[in-house]
Design a protein around this motif. Structure first.
Motif, PDB file in Angstrom:
ATOM      1  N   UNK A  20       2.681   7.415  13.963  1.00  0.00           N
ATOM      2  CA  UNK A  20       2.239   7.477  12.560  1.00  0.00           C
ATOM      3  C   UNK A  20       3.350   7.022  11.619  1.00  0.00           C
ATOM      4  N   UNK A  21       4.533   7.528  11.871  1.00  0.00           N
ATOM      5  CA  UNK A  21       5.665   7.219  10.993  1.00  0.00           C
ATOM      6  C   UNK A  21       5.985   5.720  11.005  1.00  0.00           C
ATOM      7  N   UNK A  22       6.018   5.132  12.188  1.00  0.00           N
ATOM      8  CA  UNK A  22       6.325   3.709  12.292  1.00  0.00           C
ATOM      9  C   UNK A  22       5.212   2.874  11.652  1.00  0.00           C
ATOM     10  N   UNK A  23       3.969   3.276  11.865  1.00  0.00           N
ATOM     11  CA  UNK A  23       2.846   2.575  11.263  1.00  0.00           C
ATOM     12  C   UNK A  23       2.934   2.636   9.735  1.00  0.00           C
ATOM     13  N   UNK A  24       3.285   3.786   9.199  1.00  0.00           N
ATOM     14  CA  UNK A  24       3.479   3.919   7.748  1.00  0.00           C
ATOM     15  C   UNK A  24       4.523   2.922   7.251  1.00  0.00           C
ATOM     16  N   UNK A  25       5.646   2.871   7.951  1.00  0.00           N
ATOM     17  CA  UNK A  25       6.723   1.959   7.534  1.00  0.00           C
ATOM     18  C   UNK A  25       6.274   0.507   7.586  1.00  0.00           C
ATOM     19  N   UNK A  26       5.607   0.122   8.674  1.00  0.00           N
ATOM     20  CA  UNK A  26       5.130  -1.260   8.813  1.00  0.00           C
ATOM     21  C   UNK A  26       4.126  -1.608   7.718  1.00  0.00           C
ATOM     22  N   UNK A  27       3.198  -0.703   7.474  1.00  0.00           N
ATOM     23  CA  UNK A  27       2.170  -0.962   6.479  1.00  0.00           C
ATOM     24  C   UNK A  27       2.801  -1.130   5.100  1.00  0.00           C
ATOM     25  N   UNK A  28       3.727  -0.267   4.773  1.00  0.00           N
ATOM     26  CA  UNK A  28       4.410  -0.352   3.471  1.00  0.00           C
ATOM     27  C   UNK A  28       5.200  -1.656   3.361  1.00  0.00           C
ATOM     28  N   UNK A  29       5.881  -2.034   4.420  1.00  0.00           N
ATOM     29  CA  UNK A  29       6.681  -3.262   4.406  1.00  0.00           C
ATOM     30  C   UNK A  29       5.797  -4.502   4.240  1.00  0.00           C
ATOM     31  N   UNK A  30       4.632  -4.502   4.860  1.00  0.00           N
ATOM     32  CA  UNK A  30       3.747  -5.675   4.814  1.00  0.00           C
ATOM     33  C   UNK A  30       2.902  -5.741   3.552  1.00  0.00           C
ATOM     34  N   UNK A  31       2.487  -4.586   3.030  1.00  0.00           N
ATOM     35  CA  UNK A  31       1.535  -4.588   1.916  1.00  0.00           C
ATOM     36  C   UNK A  31       2.108  -4.063   0.605  1.00  0.00           C
TER      37      UNK A  31
END
Length: 118
Positions: A41-52
């Motif tokens: 969850x944490x990594x997905x949050x970071x990736x999503x924030x970085x991309x969008x």
């Protein structure tokens, strides 16, 4: 293929998945998305924030609210039915979230847009 391009593809797939689930009136949560993506969850949050530039939870809420507005405009479904179909636990939580997002109640939105409840 670079790590960054892989992350971009994963986020695009997450966005597609969220949109499909919301449009199908199925409840979606971040835990499900983490399982779907294979990331924590944490990594997905970071990736999503970085991309969008947006938090994942905020994106889900916006998509749900867009779906609610569509249903209010183009159907005569009751408010409680709409609320439950997009994943709210009750009509009260739906009303609060709708008012916070739009500044008006679902009834006022329907009336303002020319789609009365009756």
């Amino acid at each position: 293929m670079t790590k960054q391009s892989i992350h971009r593809i994963v986020i695009e797939k997450i966005i597609e998945y969220v949109n499909t689930e919301v449009e199908s009136c199925r409840r979606i949560d971040i835990e499900t998305l983490a399982i779907y993506s294979g990331y924590s969850r944490r990594h997905l949050h970071r990736l999503f924030m970085a991309e969008t530039g947006m938090r994942l939870g905020e994106y889900i809420r916006r998509q749900r609210m867009d779906r609610v507005m569509f249903l209010l405009l183009f159907t005569r479904r009751q408010y409680q039915d709409i609320a439950l179909s997009v994943g709210f636990d009750s009509q009260q939580s739906f009303n609060r979230a709708f008012r916070k997002a739009t500044g008006m109640t679902p009834t006022a939105y329907r009336e303002k847009t020319g789609r009365p409840d009756r």
